[in-house]
Design a protein around this motif. Structure first.
Motif, PDB file in Angstrom:
ATOM      1  N   GLU A 150     -47.748 -62.232   9.338  1.00  0.00           N
ATOM      2  CA  GLU A 150     -48.261 -61.154   8.602  1.00  0.00           C
ATOM      3  C   GLU A 150     -49.655 -60.923   8.939  1.00  0.00           C
ATOM      4  N   ALA A 151     -49.979 -59.449   8.776  1.00  0.00           N
ATOM      5  CA  ALA A 151     -51.474 -58.969   8.862  1.00  0.00           C
ATOM      6  C   ALA A 151     -52.192 -59.409   7.520  1.00  0.00           C
ATOM      7  N   SER A 152     -51.130 -59.767   6.649  1.00  0.00           N
ATOM      8  CA  SER A 152     -51.994 -60.065   5.273  1.00  0.00           C
ATOM      9  C   SER A 152     -52.684 -61.531   5.235  1.00  0.00           C
ATOM     10  N   ASP A 153     -52.184 -62.188   6.256  1.00  0.00           N
ATOM     11  CA  ASP A 153     -52.574 -63.548   6.572  1.00  0.00           C
ATOM     12  C   ASP A 153     -54.121 -63.834   6.706  1.00  0.00           C
ATOM     13  N   PRO A 154     -54.903 -64.654   5.962  1.00  0.00           N
ATOM     14  CA  PRO A 154     -56.230 -64.590   6.204  1.00  0.00           C
ATOM     15  C   PRO A 154     -56.792 -64.946   7.611  1.00  0.00           C
ATOM     16  N   SER A 155     -56.047 -65.647   8.374  1.00  0.00           N
ATOM     17  CA  SER A 155     -56.487 -66.058   9.589  1.00  0.00           C
ATOM     18  C   SER A 155     -55.631 -64.875  10.765  1.00  0.00           C
ATOM     19  N   PHE A 156     -55.428 -63.870  10.287  1.00  0.00           N
ATOM     20  CA  PHE A 156     -54.618 -63.087  10.954  1.00  0.00           C
ATOM     21  C   PHE A 156     -55.626 -62.152  11.982  1.00  0.00           C
ATOM     22  N   ASP A 157     -55.468 -62.047  13.278  1.00  0.00           N
ATOM     23  CA  ASP A 157     -56.206 -60.813  14.337  1.00  0.00           C
ATOM     24  C   ASP A 157     -55.107 -60.721  15.218  1.00  0.00           C
ATOM     25  N   ALA A 158     -54.953 -59.297  15.221  1.00  0.00           N
ATOM     26  CA  ALA A 158     -53.985 -58.666  16.005  1.00  0.00           C
ATOM     27  C   ALA A 158     -53.977 -59.031  17.279  1.00  0.00           C
ATOM     28  N   GLU A 159     -55.276 -59.338  17.732  1.00  0.00           N
ATOM     29  CA  GLU A 159     -55.111 -59.455  19.325  1.00  0.00           C
ATOM     30  C   GLU A 159     -55.204 -61.308  19.729  1.00  0.00           C
ATOM     31  N   GLN A 160     -55.792 -61.864  18.595  1.00  0.00           N
ATOM     32  CA  GLN A 160     -55.850 -63.209  18.908  1.00  0.00           C
ATOM     33  C   GLN A 160     -54.664 -63.861  18.631  1.00  0.00           C
ATOM     34  N   THR A 161     -53.892 -63.474  17.427  1.00  0.00           N
ATOM     35  CA  THR A 161     -52.803 -64.118  16.991  1.00  0.00           C
ATOM     36  C   THR A 161     -51.702 -63.880  18.002  1.00  0.00           C
ATOM     37  N   GLY A 162     -51.646 -62.613  18.607  1.00  0.00           N
ATOM     38  CA  GLY A 162     -50.570 -62.278  19.667  1.00  0.00           C
ATOM     39  C   GLY A 162     -50.844 -63.275  20.794  1.00  0.00           C
ATOM     40  N   SER A 163     -51.890 -63.465  21.295  1.00  0.00           N
ATOM     41  CA  SER A 163     -52.104 -64.322  22.412  1.00  0.00           C
ATOM     42  C   SER A 163     -51.746 -65.756  22.161  1.00  0.00           C
ATOM     43  N   PHE A 164     -52.077 -66.182  20.922  1.00  0.00           N
ATOM     44  CA  PHE A 164     -51.786 -67.406  20.600  1.00  0.00           C
ATOM     45  C   PHE A 164     -50.442 -67.758  20.513  1.00  0.00           C
ATOM     46  N   LEU A 165     -49.541 -66.587  20.057  1.00  0.00           N
ATOM     47  CA  LEU A 165     -47.839 -67.019  20.090  1.00  0.00           C
ATOM     48  C   LEU A 165     -47.759 -67.083  21.507  1.00  0.00           C
ATOM     49  N   GLU A 166     -48.062 -66.314  22.318  1.00  0.00           N
ATOM     50  CA  GLU A 166     -47.827 -66.159  23.588  1.00  0.00           C
ATOM     51  C   GLU A 166     -47.995 -67.465  24.501  1.00  0.00           C
ATOM     52  N   GLY A 167     -49.106 -68.100  23.932  1.00  0.00           N
ATOM     53  CA  GLY A 167     -49.393 -69.349  24.528  1.00  0.00           C
ATOM     54  C   GLY A 167     -48.430 -70.476  24.075  1.00  0.00           C
ATOM     55  N   LEU A 168     -47.759 -70.205  23.058  1.00  0.00           N
ATOM     56  CA  LEU A 168     -46.941 -71.287  22.484  1.00  0.00           C
ATOM     57  C   LEU A 168     -45.594 -70.927  23.219  1.00  0.00           C
ATOM     58  N   GLY A 169     -45.296 -70.239  24.088  1.00  0.00           N
ATOM     59  CA  GLY A 169     -44.122 -70.289  24.696  1.00  0.00           C
ATOM     60  C   GLY A 169     -43.104 -69.207  24.487  1.00  0.00           C
ATOM     61  N   ALA A 170     -43.783 -67.947  23.807  1.00  0.00           N
ATOM     62  CA  ALA A 170     -42.936 -66.808  23.199  1.00  0.00           C
ATOM     63  C   ALA A 170     -42.568 -65.869  24.403  1.00  0.00           C
ATOM     64  N   SER A 171     -41.452 -65.536  24.794  1.00  0.00           N
ATOM     65  CA  SER A 171     -40.795 -64.862  25.844  1.00  0.00           C
ATOM     66  C   SER A 171     -41.375 -63.260  25.714  1.00  0.00           C
ATOM     67  N   HIS A 172     -41.704 -62.846  24.307  1.00  0.00           N
ATOM     68  CA  HIS A 172     -41.983 -61.473  24.256  1.00  0.00           C
ATOM     69  C   HIS A 172     -43.000 -61.323  23.018  1.00  0.00           C
ATOM     70  N   VAL A 173     -43.969 -60.682  22.803  1.00  0.00           N
ATOM     71  CA  VAL A 173     -44.662 -60.476  21.597  1.00  0.00           C
ATOM     72  C   VAL A 173     -44.914 -59.145  21.330  1.00  0.00           C
ATOM     73  N   GLU A 174     -44.816 -58.669  20.163  1.00  0.00           N
ATOM     74  CA  GLU A 174     -44.908 -57.244  20.087  1.00  0.00           C
ATOM     75  C   GLU A 174     -45.661 -57.007  18.618  1.00  0.00           C
ATOM     76  N   LEU A 175     -46.439 -55.902  18.198  1.00  0.00           N
ATOM     77  CA  LEU A 175     -46.914 -55.629  16.955  1.00  0.00           C
ATOM     78  C   LEU A 175     -45.875 -54.803  16.185  1.00  0.00           C
ATOM     79  N   VAL A 176     -45.700 -54.937  14.957  1.00  0.00           N
ATOM     80  CA  VAL A 176     -44.953 -54.345  14.061  1.00  0.00           C
ATOM     81  C   VAL A 176     -45.741 -53.505  13.089  1.00  0.00           C
ATOM     82  N   LYS A 177     -45.416 -52.195  12.966  1.00  0.00           N
ATOM     83  CA  LYS A 177     -46.213 -51.478  11.759  1.00  0.00           C
ATOM     84  C   LYS A 177     -45.395 -51.451  10.589  1.00  0.00           C
ATOM     85  N   GLU A 178     -45.878 -51.032   9.441  1.00  0.00           N
ATOM     86  CA  GLU A 178     -45.392 -50.813   8.379  1.00  0.00           C
ATOM     87  C   GLU A 178     -44.429 -49.666   8.328  1.00  0.00           C
TER      88      GLU A 178
END
Lengths: 178, 401
Positions: A150-178
């Protein structure tokens, strides 16, 4: 709705083993407001997510003991002071006769306490979650495994967190709006 | 997912050659016979010895029978989790044939223990005993004892020897054979333990009866056997035996069994008391009136020590997963299982109040020593885990939610 706030990032994994190791990585990165979504229970995932033991057992214990005490006191009050009746020559305060009802009240209150406590701690019932806006997320009840941060997480950053998850082997990463 | 199972080698699954338990067969057998001899020759009168012996016998028999039941229902349920602990239960039930020999003092002392109904002169003037004579008579009592002891001998031999044979043969055939035979085994077990409880404990007071008696003895035996299973594995672990094979996941489940059957024991014990209390008929209430005076203190101690304390203590998850706390609970429960048998048997001898003397202690130590001697002999004779069982991997990888 262009001014929609960012809710978080959703990463899709194709198999539970990839999700499991990804969860361990997300846990070790120190994320707090995140969750994993799987079509079926994955053994040991709570450990991989670093989840603390649930407090539902304590809620069940307290409500069970209160229920038992309440059942016992109710019977004592009814038999001794509210409506004294001598039944088969037993004393008015015949604690032996109160045991079955005390036990049942304890079980009933513990079960209700566990159910309500579980619903409360899970913030259920929840009719809407922003993740439902993702079309791919429907597969979470079919054959795909997801991590949402969630974006409310203190360490969240829209770009970095997304690429971090991609690096973990995610097959697809997307941003979700409220 | 964390299920990286490392298969232990066969050598790792043996009782180590230098393990102190390898000396228990000799020491235990000697100690047992010495204890019995001292209790018989130097103790009080033989009447007291026989009752003390009967109490120790029924308690130790319960340990072995409870272990037999564990083995039977693991097969009946085709349980995977328990494979790594099943051999220990098999070793703890394996001494059952020895109870034929241990029964001899009760056999020869039958006229002292059960004189109310076994002496025909005495019984024929008592209309209640005349009515019960078709069941409670000497000949039939002997035949039944022979049946119980034979059934237990056959069951314990069949389930352990086949399990040991699977260590070398492997394969599913033995597993299936044991599962199929466990169903009639459970029925035979249920009937024999019920009637043995009636024959050897309830008939001490032949006017009295309780239809829950068999299951009461069963409940106490099962709790004591689960606690002994946990204790044995925890003691093995203290010297590193079966390290990484029997894990805290298995201890957790054994702890759950001790917890559950503690509740079951209390449920049965209270139900028996409750109906007798409610009906208030002299021929039923006499059981409790014979346990008045200081015996009623022991009765109250059982309510607290055999139920309330272990119930509250064992409720928590971490208590059952932490070796020292589970060990303490197992020892506590076993002690109270003995006190329960003591409360059943000894008031027939000590009519005027609680007493526990040297004879009782010697009989208990003697009986447990002989039992331990035979059980450790079986432990040393085969692997401590049935490693030929096809469900071994499942058991090694077992985790609780």
């Amino acid at each position: 709705m262009a001014d929609d706030k960012l809710y978080g990032v959703l990463a899709e994994f194709t198999d539970p083993a990839a999700l499991f190791t990804a969860c361990e990585q997300v846990r070790d990165q120190g994320f707090k407001n995140w969750d994993a979504h799987t079509p079926y229970p994955v053994h040991g995932l709570d450990g991989a997510m670093g989840m603390k033991p649930s407090s539902v057992p304590w809620i069940a214990l307290v409500s069970g003991l209160s229920g038992a005490a309440g059942g016992f006191l109710l019977q004592t009050w009814v038999s001794v002071s509210a409506w004294p009746l001598v039944i088969s020559g037993k004393p008015l305060f015949a604690w032996q006769a109160f045991v079955p009802v005390t036990f049942e009240c304890g079980v009933l209150a513990a079960a209700l306490g566990a159910l309500i406590g579980m619903l409360f701690l899970n913030r259920l019932p929840m009719h809407y979650n922003p993740l439902f806006s993702s079309a791919r997320f429907e597969a979470a009840s079919d054959d795909r495994f997801f991590i949402s941060i969630e974006a409310s997480d203190p360490s969240f950053d829209a770009e970095q967190t997304g690429s971090f998850l991609e690096g973990l082997g995610a097959s697809h990463v997307e941003l979700v709006k409220e | 997912m964390g299920h990286h199972v490392k298969l232990p080698t066969v050598e790792e699954l043996q009782l180590p050659a230098d393990h102190p338990w390898r000396n228990v067969p000799k020491i235990g057998m000697t100690l047992g016979l010495v204890c019995f001899a001292v209790a018989w020759f130097a103790g009080g009168d033989h009447h007291q010895f026989l009752f003390a012996y009967l109490a120790a016998f029924l308690f130790t028999l319960g340990l072995a029978l409870g272990s037999l039941f564990f083995t039977l229902f693991q097969h009946a349920a085709s349980a995977g989790w328990s494979v790594v602990v099943r051999r220990t239960a098999e070793n703890l039930m394996a001494p059952l044939p020895v109870f034929i020999l241990l029964f001899l003092p009760i056999f020869f002392g039958r006229h002292e223990l059960y004189h109310h109904w076994m002496d025909l002169e005495h019984a024929k003037h008592d209309p209640i005993l005349v009515g019960k004579a078709p069941f409670l008579n000497e000949g039939f009592w002997m035949i039944r004892a022979a049946v119980y002891l034979s059934v237990w001998t056959v069951l314990s031999w069949w389930f352990r020897s086949n399990s040991v044979a699977q260590d070398t043969e492997g394969g599913e055939a033995i597993t299936r054979k044991l599962q199929v035979t466990s169903y009639p085994g459970v029925i035979a077990f249920g009937l024999t333990i019920t009637f043995a409880g009636i024959d050897w404990a309830m008939s001490l007071d032949p006017h009295w009866y309780s239809t829950m008696w068999g299951v009461y003895y069963f409940a106490n035996s099962i709790v004591s056997a689960f606690a002994l299973l946990g204790l044995t594995l925890l003691l093995l672990r203290e010297r590193g035996v079966l390290e990484g094979v029997v894990t805290k996941e298995h201890y957790h489940d054994i702890g759950k069994f001790v917890f559950a059957f503690t509740v079951f024991w209390a449920y049965i014990g209270f139900s028996q008391y409750f109906l007798i209390w409610y009906a208030n008929i002299p021929e039923e209430t006499m059981f409790y009136s014979h346990r008045g005076g200081s015996w009623s203190n022991l009765g109250a101690a059982l309510m607290v020590g055999h139920f309330a304390i272990p119930f509250l203590f064992l409720m928590g998850r971490s208590i059952k997963r932490y070796a020292p706390t589970l060990k303490a609970a197992c020892i506590w429960v076993i002690v109270f299982c003995f006190l329960d048998i003591y409360y059943v048997v000894m008031p027939t001898h000590y009519k005027y109040g609680f007493s526990f003397g040297l004879t009782e202690l010697l009989c208990l130590v003697g009986m447990v020593s002989i039992y331990a001697a035979v059980a450790t002999r079986f432990m040393a004779s085969a692997a401590l885990v049935p490693h030929g069982d096809p469900r071994l991997k499942e058991s090694l990888a077992f985790t609780n939610f």
